[in-house]
Design a protein around this motif. Structure first.
Motif, short mmCIF file in Angstrom:
data_model
loop_
_atom_site.label_atom_id
_atom_site.label_comp_id
_atom_site.label_asym_id
_atom_site.label_seq_id
_atom_site.Cartn_x
_atom_site.Cartn_y
_atom_site.Cartn_z
N ALA A 12 0.84 -1.21 0.00
CA ALA A 12 0.00 0.00 0.00
C ALA A 12 0.86 1.25 0.00
N HIS A 13 1.94 1.19 0.85
CA HIS A 13 2.83 2.35 0.91
C HIS A 13 3.55 2.56 -0.41
N LYS A 14 3.99 1.47 -1.00
CA LYS A 14 4.67 1.57 -2.30
C LYS A 14 3.73 2.14 -3.37
N SER A 15 2.48 1.68 -3.35
CA SER A 15 1.51 2.20 -4.32
C SER A 15 1.26 3.69 -4.10
N PHE A 16 1.19 4.06 -2.83
CA PHE A 16 0.99 5.48 -2.52
C PHE A 16 2.13 6.33 -3.06
N GLU A 17 3.35 5.88 -2.85
CA GLU A 17 4.51 6.62 -3.34
C GLU A 17 4.50 6.70 -4.86
N MET A 77 1.88 6.53 -6.91
CA MET A 77 0.83 7.44 -7.37
C MET A 77 1.18 8.89 -7.10
N ASN A 78 1.88 9.12 -6.00
CA ASN A 78 2.32 10.49 -5.70
C ASN A 78 3.23 11.01 -6.80
N LYS A 79 4.19 10.16 -7.21
CA LYS A 79 5.09 10.56 -8.29
C LYS A 79 4.32 10.73 -9.60
N LEU A 80 3.37 9.80 -9.86
CA LEU A 80 2.59 9.88 -11.10
C LEU A 80 1.74 11.14 -11.14
N THR A 81 1.16 11.50 -9.99
CA THR A 81 0.34 12.71 -9.93
C THR A 81 1.16 13.94 -10.28
N LYS A 82 2.35 14.00 -9.74
CA LYS A 82 3.22 15.14 -10.04
C LYS A 82 3.53 15.21 -11.53
N LYS A 83 3.78 14.04 -12.15
CA LYS A 83 4.07 14.02 -13.59
C LYS A 83 2.84 14.46 -14.40
N ILE A 84 1.64 14.00 -13.94
CA ILE A 84 0.41 14.38 -14.67
C ILE A 84 0.21 15.88 -14.62
N ILE A 85 0.39 16.45 -13.44
CA ILE A 85 0.20 17.89 -13.30
C ILE A 85 1.18 18.65 -14.17
N LYS A 86 2.45 18.24 -14.14
CA LYS A 86 3.45 18.92 -14.96
C LYS A 86 3.14 18.78 -16.46
N SER A 87 2.74 17.58 -16.88
CA SER A 87 2.43 17.35 -18.30
C SER A 87 1.22 18.17 -18.74
N ALA A 88 0.19 18.22 -17.86
CA ALA A 88 -1.01 18.98 -18.21
C ALA A 88 -0.70 20.47 -18.35
N LEU A 89 0.13 20.97 -17.43
CA LEU A 89 0.51 22.38 -17.52
C LEU A 89 1.30 22.67 -18.79
N VAL A 98 -6.29 9.21 -2.34
CA VAL A 98 -7.00 9.21 -1.06
C VAL A 98 -7.57 7.84 -0.77
N ILE A 99 -8.15 7.21 -1.79
CA ILE A 99 -8.71 5.87 -1.59
C ILE A 99 -7.63 4.88 -1.19
N ARG A 100 -6.52 4.91 -1.90
CA ARG A 100 -5.42 3.98 -1.59
C ARG A 100 -4.83 4.25 -0.21
N TYR A 101 -4.76 5.52 0.11
CA TYR A 101 -4.17 5.86 1.41
C TYR A 101 -5.06 5.37 2.56
N ARG A 102 -6.37 5.52 2.40
CA ARG A 102 -7.28 5.06 3.44
C ARG A 102 -7.22 3.55 3.60
N ARG A 103 -7.09 2.83 2.51
CA ARG A 103 -6.99 1.38 2.59
C ARG A 103 -5.71 0.96 3.29
N SER A 104 -4.65 1.73 3.05
CA SER A 104 -3.36 1.38 3.67
C SER A 104 -3.37 1.59 5.17
N ARG A 105 -4.28 2.42 5.68
CA ARG A 105 -4.33 2.69 7.10
C ARG A 105 -5.15 1.66 7.87
N LYS A 106 -5.91 0.83 7.10
CA LYS A 106 -6.75 -0.17 7.77
C LYS A 106 -5.92 -1.36 8.26
#
Length: 571
Positions: A33-38, A40-52, A563-571
């Protein structure tokens, strides 16, 4: 930095080793879960940069293409002055001007006060049309003038807003007229009230007469007023008494107008009682002597009228049609008053079929209020209005101008007597010779392959639209005084039409007001909605908004997933 001793140095090295070991342990022992979170965090940053980056590049490309297209066009600012000094005194000052602009953009038209004027842009014809009551118009636009030497050429149109033909209706004698007024107002149209002065002064003489305040309200609502002599029994006056009867009523109407919301309105139309053509010399004399503001007389038999400048009388389908002439009285068709609706509709269809870019016809009708000897007139008027509205009006081809007679005559006067002059021409910020902008014939304005303003429209008049005809209710109003001479039927020779039964053409139908725009596939230039100065900019704004929406959507999806992945990782 100086060390305080070997023990402190050893402690510092041990701290570093523990931290490195802890980081490596953490990295090696991350849960999925933690690895997936990390990730997706990197992917989100790339998506935002690419969209801009994509959005920025798109805006640069669009702006560049916009500027490139502008560089290939010429910018014009043309000013016209309208000299109205030779126009006779008329109640309306409207004038429609057609101007060739080609494939134009960012069109703006202003008056002498700098106020923007509404206009119609016909992209197919490359023409803008603007109606003004002012003394100056300034037109600015971008266009490509290569291969289009007519850019800037101009001409007044035959009718207001470049309609193909006109219909006016008058209501005589004051009494029982509210039903007919309501029928016209339901469709946003107006006519002329030809009033008898004595009934204004003595409203108790006959039932259902409009009071003074009601007449003033109708005037404020756009209805026109006409002179019908001071007493309608003036059918038997001596010739020498005609002028007095006209002048007495003119003064009575002027007094009423001065207390209204249109105190500057001018009564310019006259209709003789009993259709007496003998009144015409008196009308002409009063006009020449400036004793009265009358400019036209509806006491003749010239109907229909050709309104084009320089037109001549002619015979068409064995029917006489007449060129407009200031010195001659026009006709009034009264068949709708006591005749059959079918024959009037047939005449309307004939007028429409024979009106075009070079022949603009005018049909003038009259009616009286419901009374003992004339029942069902409101029903027939209502049927005629619905037919015209749905066939040739906004629900049909939108080719007819329905207006009071004095507004139509005023337009013709302004069109023929006002002088249009080019005051200045600026091309790409430089003044150029004004003679490059020419006044031309109406059918020369527009693109080189154009033969006129309006495209050819498919006539649908031969297939009448069903009209609701209700049974006429018995008359309940008190008839007019018996001294009144009976009203004759139509003064114009009816056009021959194929006989049909009422059951064939008239049927009850549901109200089709919601079908605007669907009743006919035929269109005219008036279906084109102008977009003003944002004509070319609006697509750019739309694409930018679309890019922003896509960008926001992607960010939202990415964050929601995190957010969904993060909440699952906390369970």
């Amino acid at each position: 930095m100086k060390s305080n001793g070997p023990n402190e140095e050893i402690d510092r090295l041990l701290t570093i080793l523990k931290r490195d070991a802890s980081d490596k342990y953490f990295q090696n022992n991350l849960t999925p879960a933690h690895k997936s979170f990390e990730t997706m965090n990197k992917l989100t940053k790339k998506i935002i940069k690419s969209a801009l980056v994509i959005m920025g590049l798109s805006m640069l490309l669009l702006a560049g293409s916009h500027n490139i297209s502008r560089a290939a066009e010429d910018q014009y600012v043309i000013t016209w002055e309208i000299d109205r000094s030779k126009v006779p005194i008329v109640p309306f000052q409207e004038l429609t001007i057609a101007i060739a602009v080609g494939d134009a953009s960012e069109v703006v038209i202003k008056d002498e006060n700098g106020e923007e004027l509404p206009f119609v842009y016909d992209a197919d014809q490359g023409v803008v049309k603007v109606t003004t009551t002012g003394n100056l118009i300034e037109l600015s636009f971008f266009t490509n003038t290569v291969g289009n030497p007519l850019v800037g050429s101009y001409a007044p149109t035959a009718l207001k807003d470049d309609y193909l033909w006109a219909w006016s209706h008058g209501i005589d004698d004051n009494a029982n007229i509210e039903g007919t007024i309501e029928k016209f107002e339901e469709r946003g149209w107006r006519g002329t009230l030809y009033l008898i002065g004595v009934f204004i002064d003595r409203p108790w003489a006959v039932r259902n007469l409009p009071q003074q305040n009601r007449i003033r309200q109708l005037l404020a609502d756009g209805w026109s007023l006409g002179n019908h002599t001071y007493s309608d029994v003036d059918c038997n006056l001596e010739l020498s008494e005609f002028e007095d009867s006209i002048l007495d009523n003119q003064e009575r109407l002027n007094e009423l107008i001065r207390g209204s919301e249109r105190p500057d309105y001018i009564v310019s139309g006259f209709a003789a009682p009993c259709f007496l053509v003998a009144y015409h010399p008196a009308v002409q004399e009063l006009r020449r002597s400036s004793k009265a503001s009358l400019i036209f007389n509806e006491s003749g038999d010239r109907l229909p009228i050709i309104l084009d400048a320089g037109s001549q009388d002619e015979i068409l389908d064995d029917q006489q049609i007449f060129a407009y002439d200031d010195e001659l009285a026009i006709g009034r068709d009264g068949e709708i008053d006591e005749g059959e609706l079918d024959s009037v509709i047939g005449y309307i269809d004939w007028i429409a079929r024979n009106s075009n870019e070079s022949r603009h016809l005018w049909y003038n009708t009259l009616s009286h209020g419901e009374r003992g000897s004339n029942t069902g007139v409101e029903t027939r008027i209502g049927g005629l209005i619905e037919y015209v509205y749905r066939t040739y009006g906004p629900l049909g081809t939108n080719e007819v101008w329905v207006a009071p007679a004095d507004q139509i005559v005023s337009y013709v006067k302004v069109r023929d007597y006002a002088e249009l002059k080019v005051a200045s021409v600026i091309k790409n910020s430089e003044s150029v010779d004004r003679t490059t902008i020419r006044l031309v014939a109406a059918d020369e304005v527009g693109n080189l392959d154009s033969s006129g303003f309006l495209p050819t429209v498919e006539r649908i008049a031969d297939t009448p639209i069903p009209i609701i005809i209700e049974a006429a209710a018995p008359a309940t109003s008190t008839p007019l005084p018996p001294t009144e001479t009976p009203i004759p039927t139509a003064t114009a020779t009816p056009v021959p039409v194929t006989p049909t039964t009422e059951s064939d053409e008239v049927a009850a139908v549901a109200d089709q007001d919601a079908d605007i725009g669907e009743s006919s596939e035929t269109t005219t230039i008036f279906d084109t909605v102008d977009e003003g100065p944002f004509k070319d900019i609006s697509p750019l704004i739309g694409l930018i908004l679309l890019a922003l929406l896509i960008f926001g959507f992607l960010v939202f999806v990415a964050l929601a997933f995190l957010v969904i992945r993060y909440r699952r990782s906390r369970k």
